[in-house]
Motif scaffolding. Structure first.
Motif, PDB file in Angstrom:
ATOM      1  N   PRO A 147      -4.830   3.362 -13.360  1.00 18.78           N
ATOM      2  CA  PRO A 147      -5.309   4.618 -12.782  1.00 18.78           C
ATOM      3  C   PRO A 147      -4.189   5.286 -11.999  1.00 18.78           C
ATOM      4  O   PRO A 147      -3.290   4.617 -11.477  1.00 18.78           O
ATOM      5  CB  PRO A 147      -6.445   4.170 -11.848  1.00 18.78           C
ATOM      6  CG  PRO A 147      -6.154   2.738 -11.551  1.00 18.78           C
ATOM      7  CD  PRO A 147      -5.490   2.174 -12.772  1.00 18.78           C
ATOM      8  N   THR A 148      -4.212   6.603 -11.950  1.00 13.89           N
ATOM      9  CA  THR A 148      -3.205   7.342 -11.184  1.00 13.89           C
ATOM     10  C   THR A 148      -3.818   7.711  -9.840  1.00 13.89           C
ATOM     11  O   THR A 148      -4.513   8.729  -9.711  1.00 13.89           O
ATOM     12  CB  THR A 148      -2.751   8.596 -11.946  1.00 13.89           C
ATOM     13  OG1 THR A 148      -2.201   8.190 -13.215  1.00 13.89           O
ATOM     14  CG2 THR A 148      -1.698   9.365 -11.175  1.00 13.89           C
ATOM     15  N   GLU A 149      -3.587   6.862  -8.848  1.00 14.41           N
ATOM     16  CA  GLU A 149      -4.190   7.046  -7.525  1.00 14.41           C
ATOM     17  C   GLU A 149      -3.188   7.515  -6.481  1.00 14.41           C
ATOM     18  O   GLU A 149      -3.587   8.006  -5.426  1.00 14.41           O
ATOM     19  CB  GLU A 149      -4.841   5.736  -7.071  1.00 14.41           C
ATOM     20  CG  GLU A 149      -5.982   5.299  -7.966  1.00 14.41           C
ATOM     21  CD  GLU A 149      -6.597   3.979  -7.578  1.00 14.41           C
ATOM     22  OE1 GLU A 149      -7.653   3.637  -8.160  1.00 14.41           O
ATOM     23  OE2 GLU A 149      -6.035   3.280  -6.715  1.00 14.41           O
ATOM     24  N   THR A 200      -1.899   1.673  -7.557  1.00 13.11           N
ATOM     25  CA  THR A 200      -3.281   1.571  -7.101  1.00 13.11           C
ATOM     26  C   THR A 200      -3.310   1.581  -5.576  1.00 13.11           C
ATOM     27  O   THR A 200      -2.315   1.264  -4.915  1.00 13.11           O
ATOM     28  CB  THR A 200      -3.941   0.288  -7.634  1.00 13.11           C
ATOM     29  OG1 THR A 200      -3.091  -0.834  -7.361  1.00 13.11           O
ATOM     30  CG2 THR A 200      -4.147   0.383  -9.137  1.00 13.11           C
ATOM     31  N   VAL A 201      -4.457   1.943  -5.027  1.00 12.60           N
ATOM     32  CA  VAL A 201      -4.573   2.143  -3.580  1.00 12.60           C
ATOM     33  C   VAL A 201      -5.728   1.309  -3.042  1.00 12.60           C
ATOM     34  O   VAL A 201      -6.846   1.360  -3.570  1.00 12.60           O
ATOM     35  CB  VAL A 201      -4.796   3.640  -3.256  1.00 12.60           C
ATOM     36  CG1 VAL A 201      -5.100   3.845  -1.781  1.00 12.60           C
ATOM     37  CG2 VAL A 201      -3.561   4.458  -3.671  1.00 12.60           C
ATOM     38  N   TYR A 202      -5.458   0.535  -2.004  1.00 10.67           N
ATOM     39  CA  TYR A 202      -6.521  -0.179  -1.296  1.00 10.67           C
ATOM     40  C   TYR A 202      -7.338   0.816  -0.471  1.00 10.67           C
ATOM     41  O   TYR A 202      -6.772   1.647   0.250  1.00 10.67           O
ATOM     42  CB  TYR A 202      -5.951  -1.190  -0.313  1.00 10.67           C
ATOM     43  CG  TYR A 202      -5.280  -2.408  -0.855  1.00 10.67           C
ATOM     44  CD1 TYR A 202      -5.979  -3.593  -1.056  1.00 10.67           C
ATOM     45  CD2 TYR A 202      -3.903  -2.412  -1.092  1.00 10.67           C
ATOM     46  CE1 TYR A 202      -5.336  -4.749  -1.509  1.00 10.67           C
ATOM     47  CE2 TYR A 202      -3.252  -3.554  -1.539  1.00 10.67           C
ATOM     48  CZ  TYR A 202      -3.976  -4.720  -1.736  1.00 10.67           C
ATOM     49  OH  TYR A 202      -3.335  -5.860  -2.170  1.00 10.67           O
ATOM     50  N   LEU A 252      -6.159   8.859  -0.086  1.00  9.22           N
ATOM     51  CA  LEU A 252      -7.463   8.554   0.507  1.00  9.22           C
ATOM     52  C   LEU A 252      -7.964   9.664   1.429  1.00  9.22           C
ATOM     53  O   LEU A 252      -9.144   9.682   1.788  1.00  9.22           O
ATOM     54  CB  LEU A 252      -7.371   7.250   1.304  1.00  9.22           C
ATOM     55  CG  LEU A 252      -7.097   5.978   0.494  1.00  9.22           C
ATOM     56  CD1 LEU A 252      -6.673   4.843   1.429  1.00  9.22           C
ATOM     57  CD2 LEU A 252      -8.336   5.581  -0.305  1.00  9.22           C
ATOM     58  N   GLY A 253      -7.055  10.550   1.837  1.00  7.98           N
ATOM     59  CA  GLY A 253      -7.439  11.606   2.769  1.00  7.98           C
ATOM     60  C   GLY A 253      -7.701  11.078   4.161  1.00  7.98           C
ATOM     61  O   GLY A 253      -8.587  11.577   4.870  1.00  7.98           O
ATOM     62  N   CYS A 254      -6.919  10.075   4.580  1.00  5.00           N
ATOM     63  CA  CYS A 254      -7.133   9.489   5.899  1.00  5.00           C
ATOM     64  C   CYS A 254      -5.819   9.412   6.659  1.00  5.00           C
ATOM     65  O   CYS A 254      -4.744   9.699   6.118  1.00  5.00           O
ATOM     66  CB  CYS A 254      -7.770   8.114   5.777  1.00  5.00           C
ATOM     67  SG  CYS A 254      -6.730   6.896   4.956  1.00  5.00           S
ATOM     68  N   SER A 255      -5.902   9.035   7.921  1.00  4.50           N
ATOM     69  CA  SER A 255      -4.710   8.916   8.746  1.00  4.50           C
ATOM     70  C   SER A 255      -4.011   7.594   8.472  1.00  4.50           C
ATOM     71  O   SER A 255      -4.580   6.673   7.876  1.00  4.50           O
ATOM     72  CB  SER A 255      -5.079   9.000  10.226  1.00  4.50           C
ATOM     73  OG  SER A 255      -5.796   7.838  10.620  1.00  4.50           O
ATOM     74  N   GLN A 308       0.845  -1.198   0.000  1.00  7.13           N
ATOM     75  CA  GLN A 308       0.000   0.000   0.000  1.00  7.13           C
ATOM     76  C   GLN A 308       0.883   1.251   0.000  1.00  7.13           C
ATOM     77  O   GLN A 308       1.649   1.450   0.938  1.00  7.13           O
ATOM     78  CB  GLN A 308      -0.875  -0.021   1.264  1.00  7.13           C
ATOM     79  CG  GLN A 308      -1.769   1.156   1.491  1.00  7.13           C
ATOM     80  CD  GLN A 308      -3.032   1.151   0.659  1.00  7.13           C
ATOM     81  OE1 GLN A 308      -2.956   1.027  -0.566  1.00  7.13           O
ATOM     82  NE2 GLN A 308      -4.179   1.321   1.288  1.00  7.13           N
ATOM     83  N   ALA A 309       0.841   2.059  -1.056  1.00  5.18           N
ATOM     84  CA  ALA A 309       0.184   1.866  -2.336  1.00  5.18           C
ATOM     85  C   ALA A 309       0.872   0.734  -3.096  1.00  5.18           C
ATOM     86  O   ALA A 309       2.029   0.423  -2.840  1.00  5.18           O
ATOM     87  CB  ALA A 309       0.240   3.149  -3.153  1.00  5.18           C
TER      88      ALA A 309
END
Length: 354
Positions: free
Chosen positions: A292-294, A145-147, A180-183, A139-140
């Motif tokens: 995808p560009t994540e 790609t992102v889980y 993801l905008g998360c911690s 991750q990533a």
């Protein structure tokens, strides 16, 4: 020449350099018995939870090998995708150093699924098979790609239900969290990850990685494994100082350095994709995005001649064959120090050459 080959090419961030310079120039306890490592341990607990324990190491491969060796018995194996770094790009280190068999699962998007866990669970108890007692997610991922937290949780629940522990290769965990905008905790501790390889080198450090144990029951002998795997630094305070700088926000900032660096790298990749998308090369079908560009990387299939011409000014890697001798899949990786003008020049070069 601008660098889009890897975020490993990026320089040390000035705040990390300043943190190194701020380590007291006086003797301190060796092998982690020092105030800087103690401060890092506190920062890790604040970030990942009170049970979290950090073990600084020197390389990302070392972090993965130490993690899995402490998680698995001698007969244990780990399930990972066929794209996983520990399977493809660590020169057999899990097998050679840890004696760990990697059980690869085909994954076009580089993501492990609960079905993959179920597919290997049937080997449990078979004395003729290496025992699948852990899973490893990246991750990533290696494909950028992102889980989502839900996807990690689903894999973790499937693994735990089968009696397997969950490892996460987080060399680019910061980029995933920023995407993801998360911690960091929300995509590790809170969704069932047991042991984390937390990366610093790709995100502004110079020589700093770590193993973070989120579930103490998932490992055995971590202290001894780290030493026997040659990943215990004597002057550990200098490794710890780099990681501490990434996890904290200095005076005048509201966000920690890991977040700021990862957000910039991701933004540069998004800018690059958008700029290339606006060129005639895409309209004419000469350039096709393949993933995808994540996070902080762009994958594209381009004419081989175009790639070679672009390399006169921009350094990047060929990733895979393009399905035809005249085509190649390339990887354009952005980092914390990628400049907007370099992104724009690369995109302009794609358009002009096409």
């Amino acid at each position: 020449m601008s660098q889009f080959a890897s975020d490993n090419y990026a320089a040390m961030h000035p705040e990390v350099l300043a943190a190194l310079a701020a380590v007291p120039a006086e003797p301190a306890g060796a092998y982690g018995a020092d105030p800087t490592t103690a401060a890092l341990a506190s920062a890790v607990r604040r970030t990942f939870g009170e049970q979290a324990e950090v073990f600084p190491v020197l390389t990302g491969t070392g972090a993965n090998v130490v993690s899995l060796t402490a998680m698995l018995p001698r007969w244990g194996a780990v399930i990972a995708t066929d794209r996983a770094h520990l399977h493809t790009d660590e020169n057999g280190a899990p097998e050679r150093v840890g004696g760990i068999k990697v059980l690869p699962v085909p994954a076009p998007d580089a993501k492990l699924t609960p079905e993959a866990v179920h597919g290997w669970a049937g080997d449990l108890g078979d004395i003729h098979r290496a025992q699948p007692l852990a899973v490893s997610l990246t991750q990533a991922t290696e494909l950028g790609t992102v889980y989502t937290p839900g996807q990690v949780r689903a894999v973790a629940e499937a693994a735990h239900a089968a009696g397997m522990a969950v490892h996460l290769d987080g060399a680019r965990l910061a980029n995933a969290a920023a995407s993801l905008g998360c911690s960091l905790r929300e995509i590790t501790t809170d969704v069932g990850v047991d042991v984390l390889s937390f990366g610093g080198t790709k995100n502004g450090a110079a020589l700093a990685e770590s193993v973070i144990v989120l579930n103490p029951e998932a490992v055995d002998g971590m202290e001894f494994v780290r030493k026997s795997a040659m990943q215990l630094a004597s002057k550990q305070r200098y490794v710890s100082a780099q990681l501490l700088a990434l996890l904290t926000a200095p005076e005048g900032f509201t966000e920690p350095l890991w977040w700021r660096n990862a957000r910039h790298a991701n933004a540069m990749a998004a800018r690059l994709r958008e700029a290339v998308l606006g060129t005639a090369a895409v309209d004419r079908g000469l350039v096709q995005f393949t993933q995808p560009t994540e996070a902080n990387v762009v994958f594209a299939r381009v004419p081989r001649q175009l790639a070679e011409q672009l390399r006169h000014q921009h350094h990047f890697y060929d990733w895979a064959p393009g399905g035809h001798p005249d085509l190649v899949e390339v990887r354009w990786m952005c980092s914390w120090d990628t400049r907007p003008e370099d992104v724009d020049q690369l995109a302009a070069g794609v358009g002009a050459l096409a």
